[in-house]
Design a protein around this motif. Sequence first.
Motif, PDB file in Angstrom:
ATOM      1  N   LYS A 140       0.809  -1.212   0.000  1.00 15.55           N
ATOM      2  CA  LYS A 140       0.000   0.000   0.000  1.00 15.55           C
ATOM      3  C   LYS A 140       0.847   1.270   0.000  1.00 15.55           C
ATOM      4  N   GLN A 141       2.169   1.086  -0.062  1.00 13.97           N
ATOM      5  CA  GLN A 141       3.099   2.220  -0.089  1.00 13.97           C
ATOM      6  C   GLN A 141       2.862   3.170   1.094  1.00 13.97           C
ATOM      7  N   ALA A 142       2.798   2.566   2.269  1.00 11.08           N
ATOM      8  CA  ALA A 142       2.583   3.347   3.488  1.00 11.08           C
ATOM      9  C   ALA A 142       3.728   4.329   3.700  1.00 11.08           C
ATOM     10  N   LYS A 143       3.399   5.474   4.263  1.00  8.17           N
ATOM     11  CA  LYS A 143       4.402   6.504   4.525  1.00  8.17           C
ATOM     12  C   LYS A 143       5.204   6.217   5.794  1.00  8.17           C
ATOM     13  N   GLY A 144       4.645   5.422   6.678  1.00  2.00           N
ATOM     14  CA  GLY A 144       5.339   5.129   7.923  1.00  2.00           C
ATOM     15  C   GLY A 144       4.823   3.865   8.580  1.00  2.00           C
ATOM     16  N   PHE A 145       5.726   3.159   9.249  1.00  2.00           N
ATOM     17  CA  PHE A 145       5.391   1.929   9.975  1.00  2.00           C
ATOM     18  C   PHE A 145       6.097   1.991  11.321  1.00  2.00           C
ATOM     19  N   LEU A 146       5.351   1.842  12.407  1.00  2.00           N
ATOM     20  CA  LEU A 146       5.959   1.845  13.730  1.00  2.00           C
ATOM     21  C   LEU A 146       5.642   0.547  14.454  1.00  2.00           C
ATOM     22  N   LEU A 147       6.684  -0.101  14.942  1.00  2.00           N
ATOM     23  CA  LEU A 147       6.552  -1.329  15.725  1.00  2.00           C
ATOM     24  C   LEU A 147       6.773  -1.015  17.200  1.00  2.00           C
ATOM     25  N   LEU A 148       5.847  -1.451  18.026  1.00  2.00           N
ATOM     26  CA  LEU A 148       6.020  -1.314  19.470  1.00  2.00           C
ATOM     27  C   LEU A 148       6.756  -2.544  19.984  1.00  2.00           C
ATOM     28  N   SER A 149       7.946  -2.337  20.549  1.00  2.00           N
ATOM     29  CA  SER A 149       8.767  -3.443  21.023  1.00  2.00           C
ATOM     30  C   SER A 149       8.978  -3.337  22.539  1.00  2.00           C
ATOM     31  N   THR A 150       9.969  -4.035  23.048  1.00  2.00           N
ATOM     32  CA  THR A 150      10.096  -4.225  24.486  1.00  2.00           C
ATOM     33  C   THR A 150      11.547  -4.173  24.943  1.00  2.00           C
ATOM     34  N   ARG A 151      11.752  -3.813  26.183  1.00  2.00           N
ATOM     35  CA  ARG A 151      13.101  -3.820  26.745  1.00  2.00           C
ATOM     36  C   ARG A 151      13.657  -5.235  26.842  1.00  2.00           C
ATOM     37  N   GLU A 152      12.790  -6.259  26.776  1.00  2.00           N
ATOM     38  CA  GLU A 152      13.259  -7.639  26.906  1.00  2.00           C
ATOM     39  C   GLU A 152      14.171  -8.066  25.762  1.00  2.00           C
ATOM     40  N   ILE A 153      14.140  -7.339  24.646  1.00  2.00           N
ATOM     41  CA  ILE A 153      15.015  -7.732  23.531  1.00  2.00           C
ATOM     42  C   ILE A 153      16.487  -7.528  23.880  1.00  2.00           C
ATOM     43  N   TYR A 154      16.779  -6.707  24.894  1.00  2.00           N
ATOM     44  CA  TYR A 154      18.175  -6.450  25.263  1.00  2.00           C
ATOM     45  C   TYR A 154      18.818  -7.645  25.956  1.00  2.00           C
ATOM     46  N   GLY A 155      18.002  -8.546  26.522  1.00  2.00           N
ATOM     47  CA  GLY A 155      18.576  -9.694  27.214  1.00  2.00           C
ATOM     48  C   GLY A 155      19.357  -9.268  28.443  1.00  2.00           C
TER      49      GLY A 155
END
Length: 349
Positions: A140-155
Amino acid sequence: MLELNKVILEDLQNVCARKINWDKFRNASVLVTGANGLIATYIIYMLLYLNEYQDMGIQVIGLARNPQKVAQKYGSLLERDDFRMIYQDVTKPLQAEGAVDYIIHTASPTGPKQFMDTPVDTILANVAGAYHLLEAGREKQAKGFLLLSTREIYGSGGKDFVMEGDYGAVDPTLVRSCYPESKRMSETLCSAYRAQYGMNCKVVRIAHTYGPGMILRDGRVVGDFLGNVVDGKDITMNSDGSGTLALTYIGDVLAGIMQALCNFEDFVYNISNSTETTSVRELAETLCALFPEKGISPRFQPASDREKAGYLANKLGFLDSAKAIGEGWEIQVPLAEGMRRTVRYFTGC
């Protein structure tokens, strides 16, 4: 007229007044997944508020699985011409007709009980969900995409505060790792779509978020403690209370998400209150002191083996949000005020 709880309207007014390039949303179509969740709900309210008070002409699209919960949460707002819902699982290709200019992807399991009971579902929601939404954004040729992530990815890296480049170890053989590992892969997918297709992807990593509309009595510390306050019951700790938390009020998180999408230039940002931390015991004592009329006290009760299995195996660092703060984000709601606002929402007092 946007009929919402007074506390929520005050939060929206506060965020609307911040230095955010709202014009990016003018006449845009914005998809928000996980529409029944705390953060997604506030994002949807914020977009409708912009239509109501700044005539932005935003078409707001929510995505959720449960129509009954949506009806309970949004009520008469579902009758608005500028708001529509899609009912589907994020693990399936997006069923949305027409343009989608921005995608804000918040849908994800977030409870330790979910991680332990349905780890496969947790992985699919995070990985397949991100893939299908990124594909929809690309098509759809979106102008922006935002993913909500987590501090847990830091390990576990041994640092008290982690910046965006501080990555530690996660044991992939632990069932509990289904959450951080699948969130890591969803971030990698965003990076891959940026590199291969030139998509404007952003990642916001958060920690403990609380505020009006959160789920009470959900098996997590803050939800359980606030549920006890609302019910007028003693606050029960399943530990010695020495664990530490960095809690961020929903209004401040909302502002950070919107600034990352509309103002900030880089790819990844920590959005968390890194200036005010509290131990579990201190939180319990603070809540009891804030609401003396409840006549409640902290007490201790050992956790069950099942509850312990959902705990993180290693201590995680708090999020260092210096990068976002340097670009204009700020904490405006300290812990005591945020707790008062949350209880006021649930009790009307």
